[in-house]
Scaffold this motif. Structure first.
Motif, short mmCIF file in Angstrom:
data_model
loop_
_atom_site.label_atom_id
_atom_site.label_comp_id
_atom_site.label_asym_id
_atom_site.label_seq_id
_atom_site.Cartn_x
_atom_site.Cartn_y
_atom_site.Cartn_z
N ASN A 6 30.84 44.03 26.53
CA ASN A 6 30.98 45.44 26.83
C ASN A 6 31.65 46.18 25.68
O ASN A 6 31.98 45.59 24.66
N GLU A 7 31.87 47.48 25.87
CA GLU A 7 32.28 48.36 24.78
C GLU A 7 33.61 47.99 24.14
O GLU A 7 33.80 48.20 22.95
N TRP A 8 34.56 47.48 24.91
CA TRP A 8 35.87 47.24 24.33
C TRP A 8 35.84 46.13 23.30
O TRP A 8 36.73 46.00 22.49
N ASP A 12 35.75 50.43 17.64
CA ASP A 12 35.35 51.82 17.40
C ASP A 12 33.99 51.92 16.72
O ASP A 12 33.58 53.00 16.30
N ARG A 13 33.25 50.82 16.60
CA ARG A 13 31.96 50.84 15.92
C ARG A 13 30.95 51.74 16.63
O ARG A 13 30.21 52.49 15.97
N LEU A 14 30.92 51.69 17.94
CA LEU A 14 29.98 52.50 18.71
C LEU A 14 30.31 53.99 18.55
O LEU A 14 29.42 54.82 18.35
N GLY A 15 31.59 54.31 18.61
CA GLY A 15 32.02 55.71 18.44
C GLY A 15 31.76 56.22 17.04
O GLY A 15 31.35 57.38 16.86
N LYS A 16 32.00 55.39 16.02
CA LYS A 16 31.75 55.82 14.65
C LYS A 16 30.27 56.05 14.40
O LYS A 16 29.89 57.00 13.71
N ALA A 17 29.43 55.19 14.93
CA ALA A 17 27.98 55.37 14.75
C ALA A 17 27.52 56.65 15.42
O ALA A 17 26.66 57.36 14.89
N LEU A 18 28.11 56.98 16.55
CA LEU A 18 27.75 58.22 17.24
C LEU A 18 28.29 59.44 16.50
O LEU A 18 27.60 60.45 16.35
N GLN A 19 29.52 59.32 15.98
CA GLN A 19 30.14 60.44 15.28
C GLN A 19 29.43 60.76 13.97
O GLN A 19 29.26 61.92 13.62
N GLN A 21 26.32 60.13 13.34
CA GLN A 21 24.90 60.30 13.65
C GLN A 21 24.04 59.20 13.03
O GLN A 21 22.98 59.44 12.48
N GLN A 22 24.51 57.97 13.15
CA GLN A 22 23.77 56.81 12.67
C GLN A 22 23.03 56.22 13.87
O GLN A 22 23.53 55.34 14.56
N ARG A 23 21.85 56.72 14.10
CA ARG A 23 21.11 56.35 15.31
C ARG A 23 20.72 54.87 15.32
O ARG A 23 20.73 54.24 16.37
N ALA A 24 20.38 54.33 14.18
CA ALA A 24 19.96 52.93 14.14
C ALA A 24 21.13 52.01 14.50
O ALA A 24 20.98 51.07 15.28
N ASP A 25 22.30 52.28 13.93
CA ASP A 25 23.48 51.46 14.25
C ASP A 25 23.88 51.62 15.71
O ASP A 25 24.24 50.64 16.37
N PHE A 26 23.82 52.85 16.21
CA PHE A 26 24.16 53.09 17.61
C PHE A 26 23.22 52.32 18.54
O PHE A 26 23.66 51.68 19.50
N LEU A 144 43.95 56.38 21.88
CA LEU A 144 43.02 57.42 22.30
C LEU A 144 43.53 58.80 21.88
O LEU A 144 42.77 59.65 21.44
N TYR A 145 44.83 59.02 22.00
CA TYR A 145 45.40 60.31 21.60
C TYR A 145 45.20 60.55 20.10
O TYR A 145 44.84 61.65 19.69
N GLU A 146 45.38 59.51 19.30
CA GLU A 146 45.20 59.65 17.85
C GLU A 146 43.73 59.95 17.51
O GLU A 146 43.44 60.77 16.64
N ILE A 147 42.82 59.32 18.22
CA ILE A 147 41.39 59.57 17.97
C ILE A 147 41.03 60.99 18.35
O ILE A 147 40.29 61.68 17.63
N LEU A 148 41.57 61.48 19.47
CA LEU A 148 41.30 62.86 19.88
C LEU A 148 41.87 63.86 18.88
O LEU A 148 41.26 64.90 18.61
N GLU A 149 43.03 63.56 18.31
CA GLU A 149 43.60 64.44 17.29
C GLU A 149 42.71 64.47 16.05
O GLU A 149 42.50 65.54 15.46
N GLN A 150 42.20 63.32 15.63
CA GLN A 150 41.32 63.26 14.47
C GLN A 150 40.04 64.05 14.72
O GLN A 150 39.55 64.75 13.82
N LEU A 151 39.49 63.91 15.92
CA LEU A 151 38.26 64.64 16.24
C LEU A 151 38.50 66.15 16.27
O LEU A 151 37.66 66.93 15.80
#
Length: 156
Positions: A6-8, A12-19, A21-26, A144-151
């Protein structure tokens, strides 16, 4: 290498691919995940070890448990009685077979599959058949708070 369930486990690979816009990696990371709903990260909550009351409905309703499908040592007496019923006639044999459940197989193995069926299973199904349990990693909730701040900083 441990299979990805599962995702955990992806970090952060899944999130980075989405952020980025790397559709193939996602799509690749999504294909690695297990299709079983009960293994998704949302359903991996800590188990409450509270004392649960013991309810035995079989005992409360005075119902006997179903016999296993495999041959048991207690079936020898039943087979002897069945042979005696066969000597008395076909009607007696049919009546006895309706009243007494007979074993269906010599040995019961719930995990036994034909080789062709086992070859068609994906890795996640084979892992579940082997009985491997997944071990959740310890996560840091403050990350999660640090990731939200970066976003939010990149969007401004």
């Amino acid at each position: 290498m441990q299979p990805i369930i599962n995702e955990w486990q992806l970090g952060d690979r899944l999130g980075k691919a989405l952020q980025h816009q790397q559709r193939a990696d996602f799509s690749l990371w999504l294909a690695f995940l297990s299709p079983a709903v009960e293994e998704m990260a949302e359903f991996q909550t800590p188990v409450n070890q509270a004392a649960q009351p013991k309810h035995d409905l079989y005992q409360q309703l005075a119902v006997s448990r179903r016999r296993p499908f495999a041959y048991q040592t207690t079936d020898e007496l039943a087979l002897l009685q069945q042979s005696q019923a066969a000597q008395q006639g076909l009607a007696q044999l049919k009546l006895y077979s309706y009243l007494q459940e007979q074993p269906w197989v010599w040995q019961e193995d719930k995990r036994k599959l034909e080789p062709q069926v086992f070859a068609d299973l994906d890795l996640h199904c084979r892992r579940r058949l082997a009985g491997d349990k997944m071990t959740p990693s310890v996560s840091d909730e403050t990350a999660l708070y640090e990731i939200l701040e970066q976003l939010s900083a990149t969007q401004v």
